[in-house]
Design a protein around this motif. Structure first.
Motif, PDB file in Angstrom:
ATOM      1  N   THR A 348      -3.791  -4.249  24.932  1.00 28.42           N
ATOM      2  CA  THR A 348      -3.262  -4.942  23.897  1.00 28.42           C
ATOM      3  C   THR A 348      -3.677  -4.895  22.556  1.00 28.42           C
ATOM      4  O   THR A 348      -5.126  -5.205  22.568  1.00 28.42           O
ATOM      5  N   LEU A 349      -3.287  -4.435  21.554  1.00 19.52           N
ATOM      6  CA  LEU A 349      -3.770  -4.358  20.124  1.00 19.52           C
ATOM      7  C   LEU A 349      -3.123  -4.955  19.447  1.00 19.52           C
ATOM      8  O   LEU A 349      -1.827  -5.108  19.332  1.00 19.52           O
ATOM      9  N   TRP A 350      -3.578  -5.775  18.409  1.00 14.13           N
ATOM     10  CA  TRP A 350      -3.001  -6.480  17.303  1.00 14.13           C
ATOM     11  C   TRP A 350      -4.142  -6.908  16.136  1.00 14.13           C
ATOM     12  O   TRP A 350      -5.037  -6.665  16.461  1.00 14.13           O
ATOM     13  N   SER A 351      -3.473  -6.984  15.141  1.00 15.15           N
ATOM     14  CA  SER A 351      -4.135  -7.148  13.843  1.00 15.15           C
ATOM     15  C   SER A 351      -3.268  -8.191  12.834  1.00 15.15           C
ATOM     16  O   SER A 351      -1.931  -7.829  12.911  1.00 15.15           O
ATOM     17  N   ILE A 352      -3.787  -9.069  12.218  1.00 20.94           N
ATOM     18  CA  ILE A 352      -3.149  -9.759  11.060  1.00 20.94           C
ATOM     19  C   ILE A 352      -4.094  -9.814   9.817  1.00 20.94           C
ATOM     20  O   ILE A 352      -5.292 -10.096   9.905  1.00 20.94           O
ATOM     21  N   GLY A 353      -3.440  -9.602   8.488  1.00 16.30           N
ATOM     22  CA  GLY A 353      -4.396  -9.592   7.738  1.00 16.30           C
ATOM     23  C   GLY A 353      -3.338  -9.802   6.193  1.00 16.30           C
ATOM     24  O   GLY A 353      -2.144 -10.076   6.224  1.00 16.30           O
ATOM     25  N   GLY A 354      -4.094  -9.951   5.179  1.00 12.66           N
ATOM     26  CA  GLY A 354      -3.431 -10.189   4.160  1.00 12.66           C
ATOM     27  C   GLY A 354      -4.439  -9.547   2.772  1.00 12.66           C
ATOM     28  O   GLY A 354      -5.686  -9.435   2.993  1.00 12.66           O
ATOM     29  N   SER A 355      -3.776  -9.189   1.709  1.00 13.29           N
ATOM     30  CA  SER A 355      -4.615  -8.582   0.556  1.00 13.29           C
ATOM     31  C   SER A 355      -3.903  -9.152  -0.549  1.00 13.29           C
ATOM     32  O   SER A 355      -2.712  -9.468  -0.928  1.00 13.29           O
ATOM     33  N   VAL A 356      -4.900  -9.602  -1.799  1.00  9.86           N
ATOM     34  CA  VAL A 356      -4.525  -9.935  -2.872  1.00  9.86           C
ATOM     35  C   VAL A 356      -4.914  -8.490  -3.999  1.00  9.86           C
ATOM     36  O   VAL A 356      -6.088  -8.319  -3.994  1.00  9.86           O
ATOM     37  N   LEU A 357      -3.973  -8.040  -4.479  1.00 13.33           N
ATOM     38  CA  LEU A 357      -4.096  -6.893  -5.442  1.00 13.33           C
ATOM     39  C   LEU A 357      -4.144  -7.373  -6.749  1.00 13.33           C
ATOM     40  O   LEU A 357      -2.888  -7.723  -7.247  1.00 13.33           O
ATOM     41  N   ALA A 358      -5.042  -7.177  -7.765  1.00  9.10           N
ATOM     42  CA  ALA A 358      -4.959  -7.485  -9.090  1.00  9.10           C
ATOM     43  C   ALA A 358      -5.448  -6.400  -9.813  1.00  9.10           C
ATOM     44  O   ALA A 358      -6.685  -5.623  -9.569  1.00  9.10           O
ATOM     45  N   PRO A 359      -4.751  -5.898 -11.064  1.00 11.38           N
ATOM     46  CA  PRO A 359      -5.173  -5.050 -11.909  1.00 11.38           C
ATOM     47  C   PRO A 359      -6.549  -5.361 -12.712  1.00 11.38           C
ATOM     48  O   PRO A 359      -6.442  -6.273 -13.207  1.00 11.38           O
ATOM     49  N   LEU A 360      -7.454  -4.578 -12.811  1.00  7.83           N
ATOM     50  CA  LEU A 360      -8.619  -4.624 -13.587  1.00  7.83           C
ATOM     51  C   LEU A 360      -8.824  -4.085 -14.976  1.00  7.83           C
ATOM     52  O   LEU A 360      -8.953  -4.615 -15.606  1.00  7.83           O
ATOM     53  N   PHE A 361      -8.336  -2.852 -14.553  1.00  7.45           N
ATOM     54  CA  PHE A 361      -8.460  -1.904 -15.686  1.00  7.45           C
ATOM     55  C   PHE A 361      -7.417  -0.701 -15.506  1.00  7.45           C
ATOM     56  O   PHE A 361      -7.533  -0.068 -14.459  1.00  7.45           O
ATOM     57  N   GLU A 362      -6.284  -0.779 -16.557  1.00  2.00           N
ATOM     58  CA  GLU A 362      -5.222   0.422 -16.396  1.00  2.00           C
ATOM     59  C   GLU A 362      -5.120   1.166 -17.643  1.00  2.00           C
ATOM     60  O   GLU A 362      -4.186   1.970 -17.677  1.00  2.00           O
ATOM     61  N   GLY A 363      -6.109   0.968 -18.462  1.00  2.00           N
ATOM     62  CA  GLY A 363      -6.157   1.882 -19.626  1.00  2.00           C
ATOM     63  C   GLY A 363      -5.082   1.467 -20.665  1.00  2.00           C
ATOM     64  O   GLY A 363      -4.597   2.258 -21.439  1.00  2.00           O
TER      65      GLY A 363
END
Length: 481
Positions: A348-363
Motif C-alpha cells: 500500500t502506497l500513500w502520500s498527503i501534502g500541501g504547498s504554498v506557492l508565492a511569486p518572489l520575482f517575476e521581472g
C-alpha cells in the motif's frame, strides 16, 4: 524588503506538511509576511463616469404602446412575418452568434470546474531486466495502480473571480446573440418593406407607360391629320421611351433586393413571397419607453455592461495572482511484483501534502499584467458609455425621422392631389382646343413625380418605424439569468 526580495531571483517556495524545510518557524513566518507585503498592490478603481441619462426624449410623436416581442407583426403582413421567422431560423451570422454563445457557456463550465478537486487514476504495469552486483541478470515485473487527488484552496477568491468573469462573458455572448437576432429581424423587415416599395414603383411605372402609350398614339394621329406639329409627336415619343427605360431599372433593383433577402434568410437567391400592397401595410403603434428603460432593453447595452463586469473580475483575479496560492495533494495506490500479489497482498502506497506557492520575482510581469487588466477594464467602461450614448442618439433620430416623414407624407399627398386636378384640367383644355399637348404632358410629369415621391416617402416611413423599433431594443428584454 520588496527590493531585497526581488533580487532573490525567480523562485517559488513550497511549504510542506512538516513546515519549511531548513528554516525555523520564526524565519518562515517573517519570510511569509515579506512575501505578502511584496505581493500587495493598491486597488485600481474604475474611471469616473461621465454618462448622463436624460429624463426623456427630445421628440414626442404621439400615442405609443409597449413593445411586443414579435413587433414586426404590427405591420399586418403575413408574408413579412414569415420572412422574419425564416431569417431568425436560418441567417448565417445569427447562427454563428449562437454558436459563440454555446462556446462561452462551455468556457464557463471550464472555469467552474476549477472550484472542484481533480481526481486521476493511473495503472502502470512494468517489466524490466536488470544486472545485480554479482553480475546476474534478473527480470522483474511491477504492477502499480493508484489514485491522485489535487485541490487548490481559493484563499483569496481568485478562482471565484475568474468564474465570475467567465459568467459575465457568457452573459455578454448571450446578449450578442440577442443583438444579432434584433439586427436580423430589423434587416429582414426593412428589406421586405423596401421591396414592396419597389414593387409599387414598378406598378406605377407600368401604369404610366400605358398612359404614355395612349398619349403617343394620340399625338401620332394629331400629327398625321395635321392638327399638331411634329415637335409634339417627337416629344411624346421621348416621354414614352423615358418611362419605358425606368421599368428594366426597377426590375433589376427588385431582383437584386430579392436576392439580398434570400441570402439574409439563409437561402439561395430567388423570389420572395409578397403580401398586401404597400398602401395596405399598416403603420404599427410607436414603441414606448424612457431612456432609463433603454439601458435594460437594448441587448448591445447589456452586452457592454457584462463586458465591464467581466473585465473588472479579471482585474481582481490578476491582482490575486500576486498573492500566494495554497494547493493540497493526496495520492493512494497499491503495488505488487506479480499480478496475483497486486490482487491479493499488495504493498500500500500513500502520500498527503500541501504547498504554498508565492511569486518572489517575476521581472514585473504580474504587476504589468494587472495594469493591462486595469486598462482593459477602463476601456470596457468607456465603450459602455459610448454604446449608451449611441443608443440615445439612434432613438432620438428614429423619433425625429418618424415625425418628419409623417409631416412630409401629408404635404406630398396634398401635392399629388393638386397635380391630379391640374392634369384633369389640362386634358380637358387640350380636348377643347384651349391648350397644347405639351401643357398636358407637363401636368402628367408633375403628377408622376408626386406619385413617385409619395411611394418613396411611404416606404421610408415604414422603414423608419423599423429603425425605431431597432433603436428601442425591439422586443428584446433582459432574460432571467
Amino acid at each position: 524588503m520588496k527590493i531585497g526580495l526581488q533580487r532573490i531571483g525567480m523562485q517559488r517556495i513550497a511549504l510542506q506538511r512538516t513546515g519549511m524545510i531548513g528554516i525555523g518557524p520564526k524565519l518562515a513566518a517573517t519570510l511569509l509576511a515579506a512575501i505578502l507585503s511584496a505581493c500587495t498592490m493598491p486597488p485600481q478603481p474604475p474611471p469616473a463616469s461621465t454618462l448622463d441619462v436624460p429624463a426623456g426624449w427630445r421628440t414626442r410623436v404621439g400615442p405609443s404602446a409597449p413593445i411586443e416581442a414579435a413587433w414586426w407583426t404590427g405591420f399586418g403582413d403575413p408574408a413579412l412575418n414569415a420572412l422574419v421567422d425564416r431569417a431568425l431560423a436560418g441567417n448565417g451570422d445569427l447562427r454563428v452568434a449562437r454558436s459563440r454563445m454555446e462556446e462561452y457557456q462551455a468556457r464557463l463550465r471550464i472555469a467552474q470546474a476549477a472550484r472542484y478537486p481533480t481526481l486521476d487514476l493511473s495503472v502502470s504495469p512494468t517489466r524490466a531486466r536488470s544486472l545485480s552486483a554479482l553480475g546476474v541478470d534478473r527480470e522483474l515485473s511491477v504492477y502499480q495502480a493508484g489514485v491522485q487527488a489535487a485541490y487548490e484552496v481559493d484563499v483569496w477568491g481568485r478562482i471565484g473571480r475568474l468564474t465570475e468573469a467567465a459568467f459575465a462573458d457568457a452573459e455578454a455572448r448571450q446578449a450578442a446573440a440577442d443583438a444579432a437576432a434584433l439586427s436580423v429581424a430589423a434587416s429582414a423587415a426593412s428589406g421586405y418593406l423596401t421591396l414592396r416599395g419597389q414593387d409599387a414603383q414598378l406598378a406605377l411605372a407600368q401604369a404610366t407607360l400605358e398612359t404614355r402609350q395612349r398619349s403617343l398614339d394620340f399625338a401620332r394621329r394629331q400629327f398625321e391629320t395635321g392638327y399638331s406639329s411634329r415637335l409634339e409627336w417627337l416629344q411624346a415619343q421621348s416621354e414614352y421611351r423615358a418611362t419605358a427605360e425606368t421599368i428594366p431599372q426597377l426590375q433589376r433593383a427588385i431582383q437584386q433586393q430579392e436576392n439580398a433577402l434570400s441570402i439574409l434568410v439563409g437561402a439561395n437567391p430567388g423570389p420572395i413571397p409578397r403580401g398586401p400592397a404597400l398602401g395596405d401595410i399598416r403603420l404599427p403603434p410607436l414603441p414606448d419607453g424612457l431612456p432609463s428603460e433603454l439601458l435594460r432593453r437594448r441587448p448591445d447595452i447589456f452586452q457592454a455592461e457584462r463586458a465591464v463586469i467581466a473585465a473588472d473580475a479579471s482585474l481582481r483575479a490578476a491582482r490575486d495572482q500576486l498573492l500566494p496560492s495554497l494547493r493540497l495533494t493526496a495520492s493512494a495506490g497499491v503495488q505488487g511484483f506479480t499480478l496475483e500479489q497486486l490482487l491479493n497482498n499488495p504493498f500500500t502506497l500513500w502520500s498527503i501534502g500541501g504547498s504554498v506557492l508565492a511569486p518572489l520575482f517575476e521581472g514585473g510581469r504580474l504587476r504589468a499584467q494587472t495594469e493591462v487588466s486595469a486598462a482593459v477594464r477602463d476601456q470596457a467602461v468607456f465603450a459602455y458609455e459610448s454604446t449608451v450614448r449611441n443608443a440615445f442618439s439612434e432613438t432620438n433620430n428614429g423619433l425625429v425621422a418618424v415625425e418628419r416623414l409623417r409631416e412630409q407624407e401629408v404635404q406630398v399627398a396634398e401635392r399629388r392631389a393638386a397635380a391630379a386636378e391640374a392634369l384633369r384640367i389640362a386634358v380637358n383644355r387640350q380636348r377643347n382646343g384651349y391648350a397644347s399637348y405639351l401643357e398636358a404632358l407637363d401636368a402628367q410629369r408633375t403628377l408622376n413625380t408626386a406619385e413617385v415621391s409619395l411611394l418613396q416617402i411611404r416606404t421610408n416611413l415604414l422603414t423608419a418605424e423599423v429603425d425605431l423599433y431597432r433603436a428601442m431594443g425591439g422586443g428584446w428584454t433582459e432574460p432571467a439569468r
